[in-house]
Design an enzyme around this catalytic site. Structure first.
Site, PDB file in Angstrom:
ATOM      1  N   TYR A  74      48.778  19.637  45.809  1.00 42.30           N
ATOM      2  CA  TYR A  74      49.357  18.443  45.191  1.00 42.30           C
ATOM      3  C   TYR A  74      48.538  17.206  45.548  1.00 42.30           C
ATOM      4  O   TYR A  74      48.372  16.893  46.720  1.00 42.30           O
ATOM      5  CB  TYR A  74      50.800  18.259  45.642  1.00 42.30           C
ATOM      6  CG  TYR A  74      51.660  17.611  44.599  1.00 42.30           C
ATOM      7  CD1 TYR A  74      52.452  18.358  43.747  1.00 42.30           C
ATOM      8  CD2 TYR A  74      51.649  16.227  44.425  1.00 42.30           C
ATOM      9  CE1 TYR A  74      53.229  17.768  42.765  1.00 42.30           C
ATOM     10  CE2 TYR A  74      52.415  15.623  43.452  1.00 42.30           C
ATOM     11  CZ  TYR A  74      53.199  16.400  42.626  1.00 42.30           C
ATOM     12  OH  TYR A  74      53.957  15.810  41.643  1.00 42.30           O
ATOM     13  N   ASP A  85      63.714  15.297  48.033  1.00 40.95           N
ATOM     14  CA  ASP A  85      64.109  15.124  46.648  1.00 40.95           C
ATOM     15  C   ASP A  85      64.509  16.500  46.127  1.00 40.95           C
ATOM     16  O   ASP A  85      64.487  17.492  46.865  1.00 40.95           O
ATOM     17  CB  ASP A  85      63.021  14.434  45.811  1.00 40.95           C
ATOM     18  CG  ASP A  85      61.756  15.265  45.611  1.00 40.95           C
ATOM     19  OD1 ASP A  85      61.750  16.475  45.949  1.00 40.95           O
ATOM     20  OD2 ASP A  85      60.775  14.715  45.089  1.00 40.95           O
ATOM     21  N   CYS A  86      64.889  16.582  44.853  1.00 39.99           N
ATOM     22  CA  CYS A  86      65.488  17.840  44.364  1.00 39.99           C
ATOM     23  C   CYS A  86      64.527  19.021  44.457  1.00 39.99           C
ATOM     24  O   CYS A  86      64.876  20.083  44.971  1.00 39.99           O
ATOM     25  CB  CYS A  86      66.020  17.659  42.943  1.00 39.99           C
ATOM     26  SG  CYS A  86      64.774  17.396  41.654  1.00 39.99           S
ATOM     27  N   SER A  87      63.305  18.841  43.960  1.00 36.81           N
ATOM     28  CA  SER A  87      62.358  19.954  43.971  1.00 36.81           C
ATOM     29  C   SER A  87      61.694  20.133  45.326  1.00 36.81           C
ATOM     30  O   SER A  87      61.265  21.234  45.674  1.00 36.81           O
ATOM     31  CB  SER A  87      61.298  19.766  42.887  1.00 36.81           C
ATOM     32  OG  SER A  87      60.613  18.535  43.052  1.00 36.81           O
ATOM     33  N   ASP A 140      57.003  20.785  41.797  1.00 33.18           N
ATOM     34  CA  ASP A 140      57.846  19.984  40.913  1.00 33.18           C
ATOM     35  C   ASP A 140      58.833  20.832  40.125  1.00 33.18           C
ATOM     36  O   ASP A 140      58.540  21.974  39.748  1.00 33.18           O
ATOM     37  CB  ASP A 140      56.983  19.190  39.932  1.00 33.18           C
ATOM     38  CG  ASP A 140      56.226  18.063  40.605  1.00 33.18           C
ATOM     39  OD1 ASP A 140      56.652  17.616  41.687  1.00 33.18           O
ATOM     40  OD2 ASP A 140      55.202  17.616  40.052  1.00 33.18           O
ATOM     41  N   SER A 141      59.993  20.255  39.830  1.00 30.22           N
ATOM     42  CA  SER A 141      61.033  20.997  39.108  1.00 30.22           C
ATOM     43  C   SER A 141      60.577  21.451  37.733  1.00 30.22           C
ATOM     44  O   SER A 141      60.896  22.565  37.299  1.00 30.22           O
ATOM     45  CB  SER A 141      62.299  20.142  38.984  1.00 30.22           C
ATOM     46  OG  SER A 141      62.046  18.950  38.270  1.00 30.22           O
ATOM     47  N   HIS A 164      65.516  17.945  36.853  1.00 29.49           N
ATOM     48  CA  HIS A 164      66.289  18.199  38.071  1.00 29.49           C
ATOM     49  C   HIS A 164      66.402  19.695  38.322  1.00 29.49           C
ATOM     50  O   HIS A 164      66.367  20.509  37.386  1.00 29.49           O
ATOM     51  CB  HIS A 164      67.688  17.596  37.943  1.00 29.49           C
ATOM     52  CG  HIS A 164      68.473  17.634  39.219  1.00 29.49           C
ATOM     53  ND1 HIS A 164      68.096  16.955  40.346  1.00 29.49           N
ATOM     54  CD2 HIS A 164      69.633  18.290  39.546  1.00 29.49           C
ATOM     55  CE1 HIS A 164      68.974  17.169  41.309  1.00 29.49           C
ATOM     56  NE2 HIS A 164      69.912  17.989  40.853  1.00 29.49           N
ATOM     57  N   HIS A 166      72.239  20.948  46.064  1.00 28.30           N
ATOM     58  CA  HIS A 166      71.080  20.215  45.549  1.00 28.30           C
ATOM     59  C   HIS A 166      70.972  18.858  46.230  1.00 28.30           C
ATOM     60  O   HIS A 166      71.901  18.386  46.888  1.00 28.30           O
ATOM     61  CB  HIS A 166      71.190  20.044  44.023  1.00 28.30           C
ATOM     62  CG  HIS A 166      72.295  19.123  43.581  1.00 28.30           C
ATOM     63  ND1 HIS A 166      72.195  18.319  42.468  1.00 28.30           N
ATOM     64  CD2 HIS A 166      73.529  18.857  44.107  1.00 28.30           C
ATOM     65  CE1 HIS A 166      73.309  17.612  42.310  1.00 28.30           C
ATOM     66  NE2 HIS A 166      74.131  17.925  43.289  1.00 28.30           N
TER      67      HIS A 166
END
Length: 330
Positions: free
Chosen positions: A113, A233-235, A252-253, A287, A299
């Protein structure tokens, strides 16, 4: 404010007298508990100073921000990298370096990343590099733990995150001696880590394992771009939970939603990832959460909230944006 200007002074001195990061040094190691990576260099605010220094103070940074100040980070930050994690330098711009974070798969760069971080948060210790490649590693299994200067734990050295991996030098009773990127050897409690010779030796996880790991972080405040026990964060949450069990999934999601094994809603099992998209589930995936059984999802929702469990399909918002599920375990 005084602390901020002290940090600025250090950075200016670093620029004036040079840095340990040389153009030919392509592979480096994160030298702070958590390195926070930015979309562009020089975008940080004064209040972000605790996350830009070496050492960092993650709790001071995250707990000092208002909700609106946290929301400002959306789009400004990209990801985080953990203590001792390898990165590859892609570009330099004064005090900043653009790096690719190893083991965070993304179509943005095959090396990992890509994003910007302060160069003073990196180390290039050759001995550490060799040990990283050849020694067993201690994997942190608690949300955060302390490293100590001595075996008796009389002096705390650094608080580090879940999923941090450091080379093991020795074991003595209930303590483990580990190598660090630039501060020689430190001690960690054996109850706070699991030791493996290689990532492939991490036991295969089932859905229950993933769920139980995720539940450790209930009520942890959300942090955009977060991948650590100081905030997710979510992912970052789903990526890190899998990674701690030896499973590498995209960062990433939107990319997580394109890999793994598709799962129909009626066949959901614990540990499956649930995705949500704009335009009533038909648009861009924005998300991700983890299914924990009985219609519930764990989550990291947004900057106004904390890691939580919800009845996902009883929520008008999430049920209307459900875009499918994927499974990354056998």
């Amino acid at each position: 404010m005084k602390k901020y200007w002290m940090i600025v002074a250090v950075l200016l001195l670093s620029l004036a007298f040079g840095s340990s990061v040389q153009a030919e040094d392509k592979e480096m190691y994160v030298d702070v508990s958590v390195a926070t990576l930015w979309s562009e260099p020089d975008q940080a605010r004064e209040l972000d100073a605790p996350s830009l220094s070496n050492p960092v103070d993650m709790w001071e940074w995250t707990e000092s921000m208002t909700t609106e100040e946290k929301i400002w980070l959306v789009g400004e930050l990209q990801t985080q990298a953990l203590y001792g994690q390898k990165v590859t330098i892609l570009e330099e711009d004064g005090y900043w370096v653009k790096v690719a974070v190893e083991s965070q798969p993304t179509p943005k760069n095959e090396l990992g990343y890509p994003a910007w971080m302060p160069k003073n948060q990196l180390a290039d210790e050759r001995r550490y590099s060799v040990m990283k490649k050849n020694k067993p590693f201690a994997l942190v299994t608690k949300p955060t733990v302390f490293l100590y200067d001595d075996k008796k734990k009389s002096q705390e050295f650094k608080e580090i995150s879940f999923n941090t991996r450091l080379p093991v030098v020795a074991q003595a009773g209930d303590m483990v001696l580990v190598a660090t990127p630039s501060d020689a050897m430190k001690w960690v409690n054996s109850n706070d880590v699991s030791i493996y010779n290689h990532e492939k030796n991490i036991p295969d996880a089932d859905g229950k394992d993933l769920v139980e790991t995720g539940k450790q972080f209930l009520d942890l405040p959300y942090l955009w771009a977060g991948t650590s026990g100081f905030g997710f964060d979510c992912s970052g949450f789903t990526h890190t939970i899998h990674k701690a069990h030896g499973i590498t999934i995209p960062r990433d999601s939107s990319v997580q939603a394109e890999h793994g094994t598709p799962v129909e809603k009626e066949n959901l099992q614990k540990g499956d990832l649930l995705f949500f998209a704009y335009d009533e589930g038909e648009g861009y995936v924005h998300h991700v959460g983890m299914y924990i059984g009985e219609g519930q999802m764990i989550h990291a929702p947004n900057s106004r909230s904390t890691v939580e469990i919800i009845d996902v399909f009883e929520s008008d918002y999430y049920s209307s944006e459900f875009a499918g599920a994927r499974r990354y375990i056998d």
